[in-house]
Structure formats: C-alpha cells, structure tokens
Design an enzyme around this catalytic site. Structure first.
Site: not given
Ligand code: DOR
Length: 444
Positions: A70, A72, A309, A313
């Site tokens: 991800h 962002r 994954d 954040h």
């Molecule tokens: O922990 C996660 N964060 N799992 C996900 O599937 C989405 C991801 C996110 O985009 O933050």
C-alpha cells in the site's frame, strides 16, 4: 543522498559475485547487463564495460517482487508516496511491486488505474503494477482494466466502497470473467459483532481477539467455495492462521495460490506488549503456534510465496491509541534481509527465499522474464551481503512513516547494490533518483 548517472544502454559488468543460477547452484562468475537485460553469464572481458561493479564477497539474486503493498499515492501522501516508497524498495532489494487499490481516490476504474500508472511512470524508482479494486458495482471495469495483475476484493477489514462482504455480490464477481481474484479474507459480520462485544477495551492486544482466527477462516472458506464453484483463479492474500493453512493443506485446488507476510511468520501477539499499536495490522498478528504452522506450510509448498503488505501509517496516527489507531506496518525495506537472516539461521535455504520472494511471484502473476538470473531475463537484480550483521535503525529508513516493527533486530543479507532494468538505483546507501521503473505486464 547522492544522485548518480547511468544510461539504460550502457554495458555494465557485475564481476565475480556469487550468482544464484536458476538451477539453484551458486557460482562465482560475471554477469553482463545491457539494454535492461542480462546478456551473458560467465567470465567476461571487461575492456568494453562502461561500468564495473565488484561483486566479490557478495551474492547476486533476482530482485524481489513484492505482490502486496500500500503505497498511499494518490491521496494519502502524508503517510507515504511513490518516491519514498520506492526508495524504500530500492534499499530493500525490491525491484517490482503490486499495489493495492485503497488510495484516495480508490483504484476502481480504468481512468483511476491509468492515472496511477501515470503517477508511477513519473515517480517510481522500481517496476510497478496496480490491482483493480472491486466495489460491488464495477463488474465491467473489473474484467477490462488493463494492465493489472488482477481484482482485489476486501471481504472484510475495510470501510467505504471497497468493502465487498455480501455473498451474492462476491458470487457475481467470481462468476464473471477469468482473471485472477486476490482476496483479503476476513469475515466482516463476525468482526462487527466482536467489535461490539469488546467495545471500550483499549489494549491493542484485543485486536487479535476481535478479528480472530475464526473471522479469517470463515472468509477463506467462502472464497475457496466460490473459486471452486466457477473454477476461478484465486489468490489468498496474507494467510495468517494455522486453521487456514491446514485447510489448504488438505484441499487446495491447483488454480489457487496463497501468500504469507514476514510479520505473520516472525511476529506474534507478544509484540503488542513491546511495540503497542505498531503491531496492529489486518489480518492481525496471531499466536506462536500460528507462526509455526505457517512456516511449515510455506516450507511444504502449501503457501506459495511472500508479500509484505507494506502499509505505512504515521507515528502520530499510531499514537492515537486502540481502537482509533490505524492497522498496518511498513515492510518493503526489511523483508529480504529478514528472510535471508532466517536462511542464515537455518530455518530455510537461500534458494527458498528467492523462490518465495521472486521466482514464484513472477510465475503466479504471469510476469514474463523476471524472477531468475538467466540470459535474456530482465536485469532486476540485487547484490546482498550475507556476511555482515547490521541492525534495523530508524534513522536509516527511507519509508516516510519513519518506523519499523523490527527496529533493533540485527539482520544479515542487506542489499548493497540494487539494479532495476539494468540501471543501478541503489549503491552502498546512495540512490540514483533519476532511475525509473516500468509498468509490469501480465500475460494471462
Ligand atoms: O493492516 C492493514 N493495513 N491491512 C490492510 O489490508 C490494509 C492496510 C492499510 O491500507 O493500511
């Protein structure tokens, strides 16, 4: 950070590295690179080389293909962007990535996919591909979006238009077309019910009880049922529980693949006591027993490959405290060194790490000419140092979120030089920010 220059057409020679060959043998030899391709393997005349990389004492591997990240952008650039994310990739030996659709806007139409590809063409230092996200009302887009590795369905753990948790809608998606469907398998009804039951609790460890093993198992069972009904190519993202691994061990259709993350192999619920909400992710961390069963499933080929994954954040967001803290942790920068450290410790072989992090991913997603060091293959390569041990240090991280769940872990196998399409993008801590990756093409 120094900007280096290089041309895709220059003749580059990697001399005397320990080269991992496709048959699994490791041979100390030279690798020639030109026009983005591996042009020869074997002792070479260096006279005409434009650039020589001394590989002595280092090991040359195919670049990592990370099939679930991800990054962002667009819309959430305060957490990460394609520039910082792909610098982290280059430092981590990741030369290609497949990115998920939960950006702002989401990637749920051809226009949104095309826009993301254009952003990546401008900014990405490594090769890129983007999933098309199912919303429940974009069936035609799901079939036609191009180029894309496949359809991503969030069966649970998602808010907004990308949550698809109704069986009738899931059935319709599985019924139409034949391209790969990748599922985030958690049962949203069970999660909802358990959120109510545990309401008011603020210990992040409760996260693993709310989104428990059963929630993951129920959704994986449903995805497998639908996949069987239509013989539909299915990929199960970030398998996290012993129960799901045992289910697949008993009966895994040949058109189904599954992946696991390093964190579901190496971290468990003990991490909450150490790093609090930094350990919070979806699907959640599980028990030591789940770690062990997932490892065995990976070693036995029940699980096909590894994805990080990578879901950054900010520390401020994580500091909000459970349950307001968002789920997810970064991964692309540490995944290869983590797994090579496991190989160093005897848990698996170097060859298995490369199979799980490159070769098998290229096969599963039908990405041609990647995942092997072979003449004619793309020169996406990483030179790693298997002899030095260096800790994960916050100050060295390239990801914009600026933290890692592995800080302080002492790892061996860190990338020293990373090449994307024959161009040196990372070299002993320095980046060539002029390098650009290419859009991945998917053959089926
Ligand atoms: O922990 C996660 N964060 N799992 C996900 O599937 C989405 C991801 C996110 O985009 O933050």
């Amino acid at each position: 950070m120094v900007v280096m220059t290089g041309s895709p057409d220059s003749f580059l020679l990697i001399q005397q590295a320990d080269v991992l060959l496709p048959d699994g043998h490791i041979q100390q030899t030279d690798v020639q690179v030109q026009g983005g391709k591996i042009t020869a393997i074997g002792t070479a005349d260096a006279t005409h080389a434009d650039r020589i990389i001394d590989g002595q004492g280092l090991t040359l591997l195919p670049g990592v293909i990370d099939p679930q990240v991800h990054f962002r952008e667009p819309g959430l650039e305060h957490k990460e962007d394609l520039g910082t994310a792909t610098r982290a990739c280059a430092r981590g030996g990741v030369t290609s990535f497949l990115e998920m659709p939960n950006t702002k806007p989401t990637t749920a139409s051809q226009a949104q996919l095309t826009a993301k590809l254009a952003l990546a063409a401008q900014k990405a230092l490594v090769n890129y591909g983007f999933f098309i996200g199912a919303t429940g009302h974009n069936l035609d887009e799901l079939q036609q979006a191009h180029p894309s590795p496949g359809i991503k369905i969030f069966m649970g753990s998602m808010q907004g238009e990308l949550l698809v948790d109704e069986e009738t809608i899931l059935d319709a998606i599985f019924a139409q077309g034949d391209r790969l469907i990748a599922v985030h398998a958690e049962d949203q009804a069970r999660i909802r019910e358990r959120r109510q039951r545990f309401a008011g609790q603020t210990d992040p460890a409760i996260h693993s009880q709310i989104q428990d093993n059963q929630a993951a198992l129920l959704a994986t069972q449903l995805a497998l049922r639908l996949s069987r009904k239509y013989q539909r190519r299915l990929h199960i993202l970030h398998l996290s529980t012993a129960e799901e691994a045992e289910l697949l061990r008993q009966d895994k259709p040949p058109w189904v693949t599954a992946e696991v993350t390093p964190q579901h192999l190496l971290l468990n619920t003990d991490a909450y006591a150490q790093i609090g909400t930094l350990a919070q992710m979806n699907p959640p961390l599980r028990s030591h027993h789940d770690n062990e069963v997932l490892w065995q499933a990976l070693l036995d080929g029940v699980i096909d490959f590894i994805a990080t994954d990578h879901a950054p954040h900010t520390l401020a967001e994580k500091a909000k405290g459970y349950p307001d803290s968002p789920s997810g942790m970064p991964g692309v920068e540490t995944s290869l060194a983590l797994m090579l450290t496991q190989a160093h410790q005897g848990r698996c072989s170097l060859q298995q790490v490369v199979q799980w992090m490159s070769t098998a991913v290229a096969q599963a997603y039908s990405i041609a000419d990647k995942g092997r060091i072979q003449t004619g293959y793309d020169a996406d390569l990483v030179l790693v140092d298997l002899n030095t041990k260096t800790p994960v240090l916050r100050e060295a991280l390239q990801t914009k979120c600026g933290w890692s769940p592995y800080e302080g872990w002492v790892l061996t196998g860190w990338p020293v030089v990373t090449l994307v399409g024959g161009q040196v993008v990372y070299d002993h801590g320095q980046f060539d920010l002029s390098v650009r990756g290419q859009a991945l093409q998917f053959q089926s």
